[in-house]
Design a protein around this motif. Structure first.
Motif, PDB file in Angstrom:
ATOM      1  N   ALA A  27      38.867  40.903  37.376  1.00 33.26           N
ATOM      2  CA  ALA A  27      39.549  40.468  38.603  1.00 33.26           C
ATOM      3  C   ALA A  27      41.011  40.160  38.333  1.00 33.26           C
ATOM      4  O   ALA A  27      41.897  40.515  39.108  1.00 33.26           O
ATOM      5  CB  ALA A  27      38.841  39.256  39.198  1.00 33.26           C
TER       6      ALA A  27
ATOM      7  N   ARG B 128      43.012  38.276  49.030  1.00 35.80           N
ATOM      8  CA  ARG B 128      41.590  38.516  48.782  1.00 35.80           C
ATOM      9  C   ARG B 128      41.275  38.349  47.298  1.00 35.80           C
ATOM     10  O   ARG B 128      40.305  37.688  46.913  1.00 35.80           O
ATOM     11  CB  ARG B 128      41.258  39.933  49.226  1.00 35.80           C
ATOM     12  N   LYS B 129      42.116  38.935  46.481  1.00 37.60           N
ATOM     13  CA  LYS B 129      41.871  38.894  45.044  1.00 37.60           C
ATOM     14  C   LYS B 129      41.992  37.473  44.503  1.00 37.60           C
ATOM     15  O   LYS B 129      41.247  37.071  43.601  1.00 37.60           O
ATOM     16  CB  LYS B 129      42.849  39.822  44.321  1.00 37.60           C
ATOM     17  N   GLN B 132      38.825  35.773  45.210  1.00 36.29           N
ATOM     18  CA  GLN B 132      37.841  36.235  44.232  1.00 36.29           C
ATOM     19  C   GLN B 132      37.969  35.466  42.921  1.00 36.29           C
ATOM     20  O   GLN B 132      36.986  34.979  42.362  1.00 36.29           O
ATOM     21  CB  GLN B 132      38.119  37.703  43.923  1.00 36.29           C
ATOM     22  N   LEU B 133      39.213  35.354  42.466  1.00 39.17           N
ATOM     23  CA  LEU B 133      39.457  34.672  41.204  1.00 39.17           C
ATOM     24  C   LEU B 133      39.002  33.215  41.292  1.00 39.17           C
ATOM     25  O   LEU B 133      38.360  32.689  40.374  1.00 39.17           O
ATOM     26  CB  LEU B 133      40.945  34.728  40.853  1.00 39.17           C
ATOM     27  N   ALA B 135      36.777  31.962  43.154  1.00 36.40           N
ATOM     28  CA  ALA B 135      35.319  31.872  43.164  1.00 36.40           C
ATOM     29  C   ALA B 135      34.776  31.980  41.739  1.00 36.40           C
ATOM     30  O   ALA B 135      33.894  31.227  41.331  1.00 36.40           O
ATOM     31  CB  ALA B 135      34.736  32.981  44.045  1.00 36.40           C
ATOM     32  N   LEU B 136      35.323  32.880  40.982  1.00 30.81           N
ATOM     33  CA  LEU B 136      34.839  33.088  39.616  1.00 30.81           C
ATOM     34  C   LEU B 136      35.131  31.885  38.729  1.00 30.81           C
ATOM     35  O   LEU B 136      34.353  31.543  37.834  1.00 30.81           O
ATOM     36  CB  LEU B 136      35.499  34.339  39.014  1.00 30.81           C
TER      37      LEU B 136
END
Lengths: 175, 175
Positions: A27, B128-129, B132-133, B135-136
DNA sequence: GGAAAGGTTCATTATGTATTGAACAAAGTA
DNA sequence: TACTTTGTTCAATACATAATGAACCTTTCC
């Protein structure tokens, strides 16, 4: 080769405690790849910077190559570019001949460099070409000249707008 | 074919009064070619727009092809793109089947379109990315998480800076 | 010195994008 | 209807740029 094992903590018990999880790495690398793309830089440069940006500790070139699966040449050139843009710093580690790389986190400086190197010359070039056009205009017939003067005026205002955006952008990044 | 001669004033006494001089045409086309390059658009698009921008009267596709020496395909596709970006308008001329093209001089609208189409999606994608990050990150060990949170914070502030540049840039072009 | 590791260079190859031009469709014109 | 003009489409090609990897320095270590 015993050295290879002790040099970095990658071996032993299969532990990779300080290495981000694979999806994380994907990511984050993706994020910077798209940023690089936006800035008109090669993908590999984005990959390298992305990897470093989220790495807990500085990485050596061979580690970068291993994690990103890129060639020595790409890695060497990508790092050279990042160094020259001051996007990464070289750090030393005692008892290790390799150079280790650390990201420059103050992205402001990075952006400043990019603006200065990539955008600045464009604006200067535009300025030069506008001057050229104005010189040519003077030799035209009155009718044509009037119209061209008007249209070039438009371009001039664009040029100015572009020039004002740079300091503004830098200001935003300061905060 | 008698029509071909009368249709556009290019013939007769070798007069080309309304056509800019060759060096002028070169300079203006160059200007827009470099602008297109900056914006990440094909060279041919810049050429076409540049030619139209300094043309006294609307031009038909075959005239554009003749002056720029490009292929039918390039011209057709370039014009299609410029039309879709509202960078050129189609105008009709009585007694002529061809479509004539005129540049959109209010470049503000043009820039707005470009920002919206080319830059907007990038920012959205970045958003968006980043999500994502984040969340990870939550699944990581506390130590790593802290560092990553900090670094992602940096990226967030970048993202915001980028978003603020768009309205500012549009404002500049308004005046 | 010799061997090996770290790193760079650069000619070659791969990849992505723009351009070309011939085939095609649509819309007059005679 | 047959023919011309106008314009689009798209597979093939050209072109520019990035990635590769082998050859090549340089430094370190024995």
């Amino acid at each position: 080769m015993a050295q290879l094992v002790s040099r970095n903590g990658k071996r032993g018990r299969g532990s990779v405690a300080h290495v981000p999880s694979a999806p994380m790495r994907v990511a984050m690398v993706e994020f910077f790849v798209s940023l690089a793309d936006l800035a008109g830089l090669p993908k590999s440069v984005g990959e390298i910077y992305g990897l470093l940006f989220f790495s807990e500790k500085p990485l050596a070139m061979d580690e970068i190559i291993a994690q990103l699966h890129l060639s020595k040449g790409s890695a060497s050139q990508g790092l050279r570019f990042l160094r020259s843009s001051q996007a990464v710093r070289t750090v030393c580690q005692p008892g290790d001949r390799r150079d280790f790389y650390e990201p420059e986190l103050a992205l402001r400086r990075l952006a400043a460099g990019w603006l200065k190197e990539k955008i600045g010359p464009r604006l200067a070039e535009g300025e030069r070409k506008l001057g050229q056009l104005e010189a040519l205009i003077r030799k035209e017939s009155p009718g044509l000249r009037r119209m061209h003067q008007h249209r070039i005026g438009r371009l001039r205002s664009w040029q100015k707008a572009g020039q004002r955006i740079i300091p503004f952008a830098l200001g935003l990044l300061k905060g």
